[in-house]
Scaffold this active site. Structure first.
Site, PDB file in Angstrom:
ATOM      1  N   SER A   1      17.633 -17.594   0.156  1.00  0.00           N
ATOM      2  CA  SER A   1      18.233 -18.833  -0.134  1.00  0.00           C
ATOM      3  C   SER A   1      19.767 -18.462  -0.529  1.00  0.00           C
ATOM      4  CB  SER A   1      17.702 -19.900  -1.025  1.00  0.00           C
ATOM      5  OG  SER A   1      18.325 -20.850  -1.207  1.00  0.00           O
TER       6      SER A   1
ATOM      7  N   HIS B   1      18.681 -18.810   4.511  1.00  0.00           N
ATOM      8  CA  HIS B   1      18.374 -20.151   4.368  1.00  0.00           C
ATOM      9  C   HIS B   1      19.745 -20.637   3.647  1.00  0.00           C
ATOM     10  CE1 HIS B   1      15.570 -23.232   3.700  1.00  0.00           C
ATOM     11  NE2 HIS B   1      16.135 -23.440   2.591  1.00  0.00           N
TER      12      HIS B   1
ATOM     13  N   ASP C   1      21.049 -24.257   1.979  1.00  0.00           N
ATOM     14  CA  ASP C   1      20.583 -25.453   1.050  1.00  0.00           C
ATOM     15  C   ASP C   1      21.748 -26.497   1.013  1.00  0.00           C
ATOM     16  OD1 ASP C   1      17.621 -24.961   0.667  1.00  0.00           O
ATOM     17  OD2 ASP C   1      18.441 -23.674  -0.561  1.00  0.00           O
TER      18      ASP C   1
ATOM     19  N   MET D   1      23.202 -29.799  -0.325  1.00  0.00           N
ATOM     20  CA  MET D   1      22.556 -31.076  -0.935  1.00  0.00           C
ATOM     21  C   MET D   1      23.647 -32.175  -1.237  1.00  0.00           C
ATOM     22  SD  MET D   1      20.364 -29.151  -3.759  1.00  0.00           S
ATOM     23  CE  MET D   1      19.445 -27.674  -3.533  1.00  0.00           C
TER      24      MET D   1
ATOM     25  N   HIS E   1      19.174 -26.198   5.676  1.00  0.00           N
ATOM     26  CA  HIS E   1      18.112 -27.134   5.040  1.00  0.00           C
ATOM     27  C   HIS E   1      18.942 -28.375   4.585  1.00  0.00           C
ATOM     28  CE1 HIS E   1      15.081 -27.808   1.809  1.00  0.00           C
ATOM     29  NE2 HIS E   1      15.056 -28.718   2.775  1.00  0.00           N
TER      30      HIS E   1
ATOM     31  N   MET F   1      19.287 -31.281   2.797  1.00  0.00           N
ATOM     32  CA  MET F   1      18.696 -32.335   1.864  1.00  0.00           C
ATOM     33  C   MET F   1      19.820 -33.425   1.606  1.00  0.00           C
ATOM     34  SD  MET F   1      17.017 -29.722  -0.596  1.00  0.00           S
ATOM     35  CE  MET F   1      18.000 -28.010   0.298  1.00  0.00           C
TER      36      MET F   1
ATOM     37  N   MET G   1       7.716 -28.146   1.623  1.00  0.00           N
ATOM     38  CA  MET G   1       8.296 -27.829   0.404  1.00  0.00           C
ATOM     39  C   MET G   1       7.414 -27.413  -0.531  1.00  0.00           C
ATOM     40  SD  MET G   1      11.837 -28.012   0.653  1.00  0.00           S
ATOM     41  CE  MET G   1      12.095 -27.584  -1.050  1.00  0.00           C
TER      42      MET G   1
ATOM     43  N   ASP H   1       9.277 -23.218   1.405  1.00  0.00           N
ATOM     44  CA  ASP H   1      10.200 -23.345   0.359  1.00  0.00           C
ATOM     45  C   ASP H   1      10.300 -23.569  -1.017  1.00  0.00           C
ATOM     46  OD1 ASP H   1      13.258 -23.046  -0.308  1.00  0.00           O
ATOM     47  OD2 ASP H   1      13.712 -24.962   0.996  1.00  0.00           O
TER      48      ASP H   1
HETATM   49  C1  DX5 Z   1      15.158 -26.148  -3.286  1.00  0.00           C
HETATM   50  C2  DX5 Z   1      15.855 -25.339  -2.074  1.00  0.00           C
HETATM   51  C3  DX5 Z   1      15.213 -23.890  -2.038  1.00  0.00           C
HETATM   52  C4  DX5 Z   1      15.569 -23.235  -3.252  1.00  0.00           C
HETATM   53  C5  DX5 Z   1      14.631 -21.857  -3.416  1.00  0.00           C
HETATM   54  O1  DX5 Z   1      15.664 -27.354  -3.148  1.00  0.00           O
HETATM   55  O2  DX5 Z   1      15.431 -26.040  -0.858  1.00  0.00           O
HETATM   56  O3  DX5 Z   1      15.554 -23.260  -0.951  1.00  0.00           O
HETATM   57  O4  DX5 Z   1      16.955 -22.677  -3.101  1.00  0.00           O
HETATM   58  O5  DX5 Z   1      14.891 -21.222  -4.409  1.00  0.00           O
HETATM   59  P1  DX5 Z   1      13.795 -20.409  -5.230  1.00  0.00           P
HETATM   60  O6  DX5 Z   1      13.257 -19.210  -4.503  1.00  0.00           O
HETATM   61  O7  DX5 Z   1      14.645 -19.880  -6.353  1.00  0.00           O
HETATM   62  O8  DX5 Z   1      12.721 -21.337  -5.577  1.00  0.00           O
HETATM   63 ZN    ZN Z   2      15.541 -24.842   1.040  1.00  0.00          ZN
END
Ligand code: DX5
Ligand code: ZN
Length: 216
Positions: A6, A31, A33, A35, A64, A66, A135, A173
């Site tokens: 990630s 990956h 993320d 947000m 991903h 969010m 998740m 994840d």
């Molecule tokens: C959380 C993200 C994850 C996160 C994972 O909202 O979707 O992808 O970055 O990080 P670790 O592996 O540190 O939990």
């Molecule tokens: Zn993620």
């Protein structure tokens, strides 16, 4: 098992280098993320950052989202170079329409469930999906503890998909590291996201190799 580091845990002052480092370390996907500070209580980055990163690796970009209204931004993420786009079943956009939009760009569509959402929430959309993202933490932040009680969702989704004759990839994840990856492998997870477990490890190549070995 495939490993998707990630990008959230990377050193953003060296974005390009960090992507190249994951490539050399043996990652299978990156990956990313996204947000929006509304769907989750954190803000990260958007399509321009993904576009800047795109030339630094040939690995597939697993985006991903969010965000509350993903349908408004699918085109931007498609043009930025996404290979897989995951939206949340809990978002405010029309799910079927947004998945159709993702597929219309020739991008693999995926749907994610937060910890409090039952696995069955994805069942109506399976025919539009390449992947389901389960998740294993509350979305919003890296470095949280793995929620092992989410794992039964994997079997539920796989069984239902099989019963309707649909092949589905399952990604998990959140909180996946050397201590927790064997549990993911045991339930048949195909792709594990790992942020801190890979980016913050002293040697990313060793970390990925170890995660893969533990998943066998
Ligand atoms: C959380 C993200 C994850 C996160 C994972 O909202 O979707 O992808 O970055 O990080 P670790 O592996 O540190 O939990
Ligand atoms: Zn993620």
């Amino acid at each position: 098992m495939q490993i998707a580091p990630s990008f959230l845990s990377c050193d953003f002052s060296k974005l390009g280098e960090e992507l190249g480092r994951m490539d050399k370390a043996g990652a299978d996907l990156i990956h990313l993320d996204v947000m929006d500070g509304h769907f989750v209580p954190n803000i990260t980055f958007g399509a321009p950052v993904i576009k800047w990163g795109r030339p630094y690796t040939k690995l597939p970009f697993d985006v991903h989202l969010m965000i509350s209204e993903p349908h408004r931004y699918i085109k931007d993420f498609a043009e930025a170079g996404a290979d897989i786009i995951t939206i949340h079943v809990e978002c405010d956009s029309d799910i079927a329409e947004t998945l159709d939009l993702i597929n219309s760009f020739g991008i693999k569509a995926a749907l994610s469930v937060k910890p409090n959402t039952p696995a069955s929430a994805v069942f109506p959309y399976l025919d539009k999906l390449y992947m389901v993202l389960v998740m294993t933490v509350e979305p919003g932040f890296g470095g949280q503890s793995f929620m092992a009680d989410m794992l039964p969702k994997v079997g539920e989704i796989k069984r239902y998909a099989k019963s309707v004759g649909h092949d589905i990839v399952i990604e998990a994840d959140g909180g996946i590291n050397e201590e927790t990856i064997a549990q993911c492998a045991a339930v048949g997870i195909d792709i594990s996201v790992s942020g801190t477990g890979v980016f913050k490890a002293p040697d990313a190549k060793e970390a990925i190799a170890k995660l893969k070995a533990l998943a066998e």
